[in-house]
Design an enzyme around this catalytic site. Structure first.
Site, PDB file in Angstrom:
ATOM      1  N   LYS A  34       0.831  -1.201   0.000  1.00  0.00           N
ATOM      2  CA  LYS A  34       0.000   0.000   0.000  1.00  0.00           C
ATOM      3  C   LYS A  34       0.869   1.254   0.000  1.00  0.00           C
ATOM      4  O   LYS A  34       0.653   2.179  -0.797  1.00  0.00           O
ATOM      5  CB  LYS A  34      -0.925  -0.002   1.213  1.00  0.00           C
ATOM      6  CG  LYS A  34      -1.925   1.154   1.242  1.00  0.00           C
ATOM      7  CD  LYS A  34      -2.640   1.250   2.582  1.00  0.00           C
ATOM      8  CE  LYS A  34      -3.515   0.064   2.854  1.00  0.00           C
ATOM      9  NZ  LYS A  34      -4.759   0.064   2.055  1.00  0.00           N
ATOM     10  N   ARG A 104      -3.671   3.026   8.621  1.00  0.00           N
ATOM     11  CA  ARG A 104      -3.965   1.729   7.986  1.00  0.00           C
ATOM     12  C   ARG A 104      -2.705   0.873   7.930  1.00  0.00           C
ATOM     13  O   ARG A 104      -1.590   1.379   7.901  1.00  0.00           O
ATOM     14  CB  ARG A 104      -4.483   1.929   6.560  1.00  0.00           C
ATOM     15  CG  ARG A 104      -5.860   2.559   6.436  1.00  0.00           C
ATOM     16  CD  ARG A 104      -6.251   2.616   4.966  1.00  0.00           C
ATOM     17  NE  ARG A 104      -7.635   3.004   4.753  1.00  0.00           N
ATOM     18  CZ  ARG A 104      -8.039   4.238   4.495  1.00  0.00           C
ATOM     19  NH1 ARG A 104      -7.152   5.234   4.433  1.00  0.00           N
ATOM     20  NH2 ARG A 104      -9.316   4.511   4.288  1.00  0.00           N
ATOM     21  N   GLY A 113      -8.488  -7.110   4.772  1.00  0.00           N
ATOM     22  CA  GLY A 113      -9.295  -7.206   5.977  1.00  0.00           C
ATOM     23  C   GLY A 113      -8.659  -7.931   7.141  1.00  0.00           C
ATOM     24  O   GLY A 113      -9.271  -8.063   8.201  1.00  0.00           O
ATOM     25  N   MET A 115      -5.855  -7.106   8.873  1.00  0.00           N
ATOM     26  CA  MET A 115      -5.277  -6.254   9.912  1.00  0.00           C
ATOM     27  C   MET A 115      -6.168  -5.042  10.127  1.00  0.00           C
ATOM     28  O   MET A 115      -7.184  -4.875   9.472  1.00  0.00           O
ATOM     29  CB  MET A 115      -3.852  -5.874   9.540  1.00  0.00           C
ATOM     30  CG  MET A 115      -2.887  -7.056   9.652  1.00  0.00           C
ATOM     31  SD  MET A 115      -1.221  -6.662   9.129  1.00  0.00           S
ATOM     32  CE  MET A 115      -1.412  -6.511   7.361  1.00  0.00           C
ATOM     33  N   ARG A 360      -3.439  -1.608  -6.007  1.00  0.00           N
ATOM     34  CA  ARG A 360      -2.643  -2.816  -5.808  1.00  0.00           C
ATOM     35  C   ARG A 360      -3.014  -3.809  -6.897  1.00  0.00           C
ATOM     36  O   ARG A 360      -4.059  -3.678  -7.540  1.00  0.00           O
ATOM     37  CB  ARG A 360      -2.914  -3.425  -4.428  1.00  0.00           C
ATOM     38  CG  ARG A 360      -4.357  -3.847  -4.198  1.00  0.00           C
ATOM     39  CD  ARG A 360      -4.610  -4.234  -2.755  1.00  0.00           C
ATOM     40  NE  ARG A 360      -6.020  -4.547  -2.502  1.00  0.00           N
ATOM     41  CZ  ARG A 360      -6.545  -4.720  -1.300  1.00  0.00           C
ATOM     42  NH1 ARG A 360      -5.789  -4.602  -0.239  1.00  0.00           N
ATOM     43  NH2 ARG A 360      -7.828  -5.010  -1.152  1.00  0.00           N
ATOM     44  N   HIS A 476     -16.120  -8.426   1.774  1.00  0.00           N
ATOM     45  CA  HIS A 476     -15.094  -9.289   2.356  1.00  0.00           C
ATOM     46  C   HIS A 476     -15.262 -10.725   1.867  1.00  0.00           C
ATOM     47  O   HIS A 476     -14.298 -11.375   1.450  1.00  0.00           O
ATOM     48  CB  HIS A 476     -15.171  -9.236   3.887  1.00  0.00           C
ATOM     49  CG  HIS A 476     -14.216 -10.154   4.570  1.00  0.00           C
ATOM     50  ND1 HIS A 476     -14.567 -11.421   4.978  1.00  0.00           N
ATOM     51  CD2 HIS A 476     -12.922  -9.996   4.894  1.00  0.00           C
ATOM     52  CE1 HIS A 476     -13.526 -11.998   5.534  1.00  0.00           C
ATOM     53  NE2 HIS A 476     -12.512 -11.162   5.507  1.00  0.00           N
ATOM     54  N   ARG A 638       5.831 -49.346  -8.502  1.00  0.00           N
ATOM     55  CA  ARG A 638       6.439 -49.707  -7.217  1.00  0.00           C
ATOM     56  C   ARG A 638       5.941 -51.071  -6.770  1.00  0.00           C
ATOM     57  O   ARG A 638       4.732 -51.327  -6.745  1.00  0.00           O
ATOM     58  CB  ARG A 638       6.098 -48.654  -6.161  1.00  0.00           C
ATOM     59  CG  ARG A 638       6.767 -48.915  -4.815  1.00  0.00           C
ATOM     60  CD  ARG A 638       6.399 -47.849  -3.797  1.00  0.00           C
ATOM     61  NE  ARG A 638       5.000 -47.944  -3.379  1.00  0.00           N
ATOM     62  CZ  ARG A 638       4.394 -47.052  -2.598  1.00  0.00           C
ATOM     63  NH1 ARG A 638       5.062 -45.986  -2.182  1.00  0.00           N
ATOM     64  NH2 ARG A 638       3.138 -47.209  -2.249  1.00  0.00           N
ATOM     65  N   GLU A 766      13.847 -43.315   0.408  1.00  0.00           N
ATOM     66  CA  GLU A 766      12.924 -42.772   1.408  1.00  0.00           C
ATOM     67  C   GLU A 766      13.441 -42.914   2.837  1.00  0.00           C
ATOM     68  O   GLU A 766      12.697 -42.666   3.793  1.00  0.00           O
ATOM     69  CB  GLU A 766      11.551 -43.434   1.265  1.00  0.00           C
ATOM     70  CG  GLU A 766      11.599 -44.937   1.194  1.00  0.00           C
ATOM     71  CD  GLU A 766      10.324 -45.564   0.653  1.00  0.00           C
ATOM     72  OE1 GLU A 766       9.242 -45.040   0.958  1.00  0.00           O
ATOM     73  OE2 GLU A 766      10.417 -46.573  -0.070  1.00  0.00           O
ATOM     74  N   SER A 785      13.844 -42.594  -7.200  1.00  0.00           N
ATOM     75  CA  SER A 785      12.648 -41.779  -7.032  1.00  0.00           C
ATOM     76  C   SER A 785      12.518 -41.498  -5.534  1.00  0.00           C
ATOM     77  O   SER A 785      12.434 -42.426  -4.730  1.00  0.00           O
ATOM     78  CB  SER A 785      11.406 -42.512  -7.538  1.00  0.00           C
ATOM     79  OG  SER A 785      10.256 -41.702  -7.381  1.00  0.00           O
ATOM     80  N   THR A 788       9.392 -38.672  -0.613  1.00  0.00           N
ATOM     81  CA  THR A 788       9.624 -37.662   0.418  1.00  0.00           C
ATOM     82  C   THR A 788       8.611 -37.706   1.554  1.00  0.00           C
ATOM     83  O   THR A 788       8.836 -37.070   2.583  1.00  0.00           O
ATOM     84  CB  THR A 788       9.655 -36.249  -0.203  1.00  0.00           C
ATOM     85  OG1 THR A 788       8.491 -36.051  -1.016  1.00  0.00           O
ATOM     86  CG2 THR A 788      10.901 -36.067  -1.041  1.00  0.00           C
ATOM     87  N   ASN A 789       7.521 -38.442   1.400  1.00  0.00           N
ATOM     88  CA  ASN A 789       6.617 -38.602   2.539  1.00  0.00           C
ATOM     89  C   ASN A 789       7.334 -39.352   3.668  1.00  0.00           C
ATOM     90  O   ASN A 789       7.419 -38.878   4.805  1.00  0.00           O
ATOM     91  CB  ASN A 789       5.357 -39.368   2.136  1.00  0.00           C
ATOM     92  CG  ASN A 789       4.546 -38.649   1.084  1.00  0.00           C
ATOM     93  OD1 ASN A 789       4.711 -37.463   0.858  1.00  0.00           O
ATOM     94  ND2 ASN A 789       3.667 -39.382   0.419  1.00  0.00           N
ATOM     95  N   CYS A 852       8.355 -38.572  -5.916  1.00  0.00           N
ATOM     96  CA  CYS A 852       6.988 -39.069  -6.058  1.00  0.00           C
ATOM     97  C   CYS A 852       6.176 -38.917  -4.784  1.00  0.00           C
ATOM     98  O   CYS A 852       5.071 -39.455  -4.687  1.00  0.00           O
ATOM     99  CB  CYS A 852       6.981 -40.525  -6.509  1.00  0.00           C
ATOM    100  SG  CYS A 852       7.822 -41.647  -5.372  1.00  0.00           S
ATOM    101  N   TYR A 872      12.262 -35.167 -13.050  1.00  0.00           N
ATOM    102  CA  TYR A 872      10.806 -35.020 -13.051  1.00  0.00           C
ATOM    103  C   TYR A 872      10.285 -34.973 -11.619  1.00  0.00           C
ATOM    104  O   TYR A 872      10.957 -35.375 -10.661  1.00  0.00           O
ATOM    105  CB  TYR A 872      10.135 -36.164 -13.807  1.00  0.00           C
ATOM    106  CG  TYR A 872      10.271 -37.522 -13.151  1.00  0.00           C
ATOM    107  CD1 TYR A 872       9.337 -37.945 -12.189  1.00  0.00           C
ATOM    108  CD2 TYR A 872      11.318 -38.388 -13.474  1.00  0.00           C
ATOM    109  CE1 TYR A 872       9.460 -39.175 -11.577  1.00  0.00           C
ATOM    110  CE2 TYR A 872      11.445 -39.621 -12.866  1.00  0.00           C
ATOM    111  CZ  TYR A 872      10.514 -40.006 -11.911  1.00  0.00           C
ATOM    112  OH  TYR A 872      10.642 -41.225 -11.288  1.00  0.00           O
TER     113      TYR A 872
END
Length: 896
Positions: A34, A104, A113, A115, A360, A476, A638, A766, A785, A788-789, A852, A872
């Site tokens: 702003k 403001r 809205g 803050m 904005r 809003h 897999r 993993e 591969s 990452t979980n 994956c 990938y």
């Protein structure tokens, strides 16, 4: 005002106004969006009320120093305030010619809205009389004073706004008025007195009369609102770091509520819902800014075309203020041309003079974002690369989900404004807290409110859709819903909502909390019941943008899929292959689960092979379907990964079925199931460990894969190159043993079928040890591969299934910036991935590298994957377009 030690004469305050400014639009990090744009508009010579901005750096210092200010802030504010006084010709706190200001917030990015704001600051029992004389309108002056007390009392002093609303309603009732605008000056005076009495009753002290005290109280409240609950929630939803802070903007007041030659409004330079290149917005005559978004009065359209579209009886600004409208239209074109993007602008008209209060980048729906990007490329305003960089990848989610079936029977019970497109069904709830609570159980909810407020943000996020009885297209509810991609119908004035009875009435129909309704945010219709939907239809703009995306990105994008429906969806959304086909998901079919349980419960190899023989043709058909659908695209399959307990019989009926199939008694089945139960199954007998113990399982799966490949190559003439992935490897020896089983199956199938198919064997990385030993494993594995979980679970020592109960606390405490299961932890998990990539390439330079886990569809995680040079990412089919766009943006970012 509390202060801390001096800070080496840092510049905390930047002034603007009267055609010049100390700031610029590229100083958004320091001045907030702003403040930077106010400075830019002032420098452009646009009519901007003079003011000053206190920087975001001050906000950081404020919180780092126990919410105290540097002692060199006060003189800088005093000097900046004097500059405003000189331009305006009024003096702060002067009874005869009082300067009033607004205070403001202004973060780096728009947080509508979230803050706090204070208007009309500087009014007291003396200056209100001066304002009355100066304006010649006593009623206006006392209306402004009561607004200030109400806002300051709520925002700064902490008196609940409902206290003021109750007093206002009582005064209107006493004087037999319906609308706020009906009250006279003397009646406003009575109200002001009651407001001040209520504040003293609650706080034990009187309302502050010193304008200086008022100013510092408001500045502190705005800085304090950076850490309020709704702002924290919004930041978490939109990944806005807490340490960015907010700026504070102090600006001379201009008034849209001095009479019928005054107005206030909100506008977009193009339609933020559709993207059409037409001026779009709303205004109110004789009102202040908060009246437009609060929904207290029905706003009017800016243009005659907008009035016709909304079928409104109220005249447009183009009709009632043609000269001012022409000026505003010219400003619209100047601002969009200057910023080269759609602008969201706020303005006030005081006695027929236009004042610009804000500009904005306008929040827009995904559909609008795509159209605007394509149109601006065609207009020569931006390049294709700029168009790609401007679209929020997460926003594409809005386009990829079903819409209402146009042929479905609609029981329409109300109609409002089409505030945010898309369709949503859910049970009616009337509060944000209830919406959040019920949605957490997995049940779809539709939040129904008279009007929403920033305090409702958590419930709005949880709800499938939002319905309000008040408010317009820039209310809003509308703005926040569009930003979230949540369907919304606003201003459905037919609804009579009763929070006490938890019901609403419309057209003679009463619907209660828990009843099912559907809203269509594209038409504004509200319907009883749940309506059928149709798949999302992707526009030509979408296809065009995604074409540019694919030309730019380097990172491949695959999908996680194992069913034909998933595979077909993946292709429709542009997946270049399957990066994870989880074979265990194919086992949960009712016809197959019995054979799987037979295999598990069997206590010898012969029994297991008998059960596996039943599964092999089923698995083969699964892979045949996938190979056909993917038409030669790569597929990573897999081998069985989850612990066996996931397939175990649990109910008495399940145990009886398995016992009958095996020809044994139920107690034997129960004992076998108990023997396989593990205390910590996710770190137990699963993945490659299961295959080491029961190699016949891997042998069956490998044969099914290769027999399917041979069949499709021979019968369908489709080239197939399956990628067989061995999960949960920690050592090279594990991989070698299981790769040998896969290779033997391949040799056997090639001999049996006479088809020489290509294939690759690799592993899912993993576990931390696999990352550390990646060089050794890459000696045999042809691809990695990253799962990452599980890698996140094992690096952090967190259970993904249990950590949800406290991860929110970690984010709130600043320990985690984001949930590490949602966005990859670059410093820890990311370092493991990077290390494994480097070590794997050191042995096998051409090793194929992908990811994956769920992170494959998270834009920030995709950017990380690009940075470490993965080949990938793979994600759910509906996240594929998001990943494609994120990959293109990562490529663009790496070249700048």
């Amino acid at each position: 005002m509390a202060t801390v030690t001096k800070s080496n004469a840092a510049k905390w305050v930047y002034s603007f106004g009267d055609g010049s400014a100390e700031g610029r639009t590229d100083m958004g990090d320091l001045l907030g969006g702003k403040g930077a744009n106010l400075a830019e508009m002032a420098s452009l010579g646009l009519p901007v009320p003079p003011g000053f901005t206190i920087t975001t750096e001050l906000c950081t210092a404020f919180y780092e120093n126990d919410e105290q200010y540097p002692d060199d802030l006060n003189p800088q504010v005093t000097d900046a305030l004097a500059a405003i006084e000189k331009i305006v010709g009024a003096k702060f706190g002067e009874p005869g010619q009082p300067l009033l200001v607004s205070v403001r917030s202004g973060a780096r990015v728009s947080m509508p809205g979230m803050m706090d704001t204070v208007l009309n600051l500087g009014l007291n029992d003396v200056t209100v009389e001066g304002l009355a004389r100066q304006s010649g309108d006593e009623r206006f002056a006392w209306d402004s004073y009561r607004r200030f007390i109400q806002m300051y009392g709520d925002v700064v002093l902490g008196v609940d706004h409902y206290e003021f609303e109750e007093i206002l309603e009582n005064v209107k009732a006493d004087y037999k008025h319906t609308l706020d605008t009906d009250l006279s000056a003397d009646e406003w005076k009575v109200l002001v007195g009651q407001y001040k009495d209520k504040i003293e009753e609650i706080l034990g002290k009187s309302f502050p009369q010193d304008p200086g005290e008022q100013l510092w109280g408001a500045i502190g409240a705005v800085f304090g609102s950076w850490m309020n609950a709704r702002a924290v929630t919004y930041r978490n939803l939109h990944d806005i770091p807490a340490d960015w802070g907010t700026a504070v903007n102090v600006q001379a007041m201009v008034f849209g509520n001095m009479g019928d030659d005054c107005a206030t409004g909100v506008a977009f330079t193009r339609n933020p819902s559709t993207g059409d290149n037409r001026f779009y917005g709303e205004f109110l005559i004789n009102a202040q800014g908060e009246d437009v978004v609060a929904g207290i009065r029905t706003p009017q359209q800016l243009t005659t075309a907008g009035r016709a579209e909304q079928d409104s009886d109220l005249p447009s600004m183009e009709e009632v203020m043609p000269d001012v409208f022409a000026q505003l239209d010219d400003v619209r074109l100047r601002l969009e041309g200057h910023f080269r993007d759609v602008q969201d602008i706020e303005f006030t008209v005081q006695q027929s003079k236009l004042w610009m209060l804000q500009t904005r980048s306008g929040k827009r729906t995904a559909k609008a974002a795509l159209k605007i990007a394509c149109d601006m490329v065609d207009e020569g305003v931006i390049s294709e690369a700029e168009a790609v960089s401007r679209i929020d990848p997460e926003s594409l989610d809005q386009l990829l989900h079903p819409t209402l079936d146009p042929d479905a029977q609609r029981d329409v019970v109300a109609k409002g404004l089409p505030a945010s497109p898309g369709a949503a069904s859910g049970i009616i709830v009337f509060s944000a807290d209830v919406a959040e609570k019920i949605a957490a159980t997995g049940m779809g909810v539709l939040l129904v409110r008279i009007e929403t407020s920033p305090e409702d943000i958590h419930g709005m996020h949880a709800a499938n859709g939002i319905l309000t009885s008040r408010g317009g297209m820039t209310s809003h509810a509308a703005v926040v819903a569009r930003g979230m991609g949540t369907p919304c119908v606003a201003g459905a004035g037919e609804l009579r909502i009763d929070y006490e009875t938890q019901s609403f009435t419309t057209r003679g129909v009463t619907l209660n909390a828990g009843d099912l309704i559907t809203i269509d945010g594209t038409t504004g219709e509200v319907m009883r019941g749940e309506l059928p939907t149709l798949p999302a239809a992707l526009s030509d703009d979408f296809s065009r943008i995604m074409g540019w995306v694919d030309d730019i990105r380097d990172l491949g994008v695959r999908a996680n899929a194992e069913t034909p429906a998933d595979a077909e969806t993946a292709i429709r959304f542009g997946a270049e292959g399957i990066g994870l086909s989880r074979t265990e998901h194919m086992f949960f079919d009712a016809e197959r689960i019995i054979a799987v349980r037979e295999m598990i419960v069997a206590d010898n190899e012969e029994g297991r092979r008998t059960a596996l023989a039943k599964l092999l043709p089923m698995q083969r058909e699964d892979f045949i379907d996938l190979f056909r659908i993917m038409e030669g695209r790569p597929i990573t399959i897999r081998l069985l990964d989850p612990p066996l307990h996931e397939f175990l019989p649990h109910t008495e009926r399940d145990i009886d079925e398995v016992a009958e199939a095996l020809g044994t008694d139920r107690e034997t089945v129960r004992m076998r199931a108990n023997a396989l139960t593990e205390a910590n199954p996710m770190l137990g007998h699963r993945g490659c460990r299961l295959a080491i113990t029961y190699p016949e399982i891997s042998d069956m799966q490998a044969r099914a894969i290769f027999e399917a490949a041979a069949h499709v190559m021979k019968e369908d003439k489709i080239d197939v190159s399956p990628e067989v992935m061995i999960p949960l490897i920690t050592t090279r020896r594990e991989f070698d043993i299981l790769k040998d089983i896969v290779d033997q199956a391949a040799v056997a199938v090639k001999e049996e079928t006479g088809v020489d198919f290509p294939y690759m064997t690799g592993t899912m990385i993993e576990l931390p040890r696999a990352c550390l030993r990646a060089a050794d494993i890459a000696g045999a594995a042809e691809f990695f591969s990253f799962g990452t979980n599980d890698l996140t679970q094992t690096v952090f020592g967190l259970s993904r299934d249990d950590a949800g109960s406290f991860l929110g606390d970690y984010e709130a405490a600043g320990i985690f910036e984001r949930d590490p299961f949602v966005s990859i932890d670059v410093e820890g998990v990311g370092e493991m991935v990077s290390l494994a990539c480097d070590r794997g390439r050191s042995v096998r330079p051409d090793i194929k590298l992908g990811i994956c886990g769920e992170h494959g569809g998270d834009p920030k995680s995709v950017a990380f994957c690009h940075s470490v040079g993965l080949d990938y990412v793979s994600c759910s089919p509906y996240r594929v377009p998001i990943a494609r766009l994120a990959a293109a943006q990562a490529a663009l970012a790496s070249t700048t």
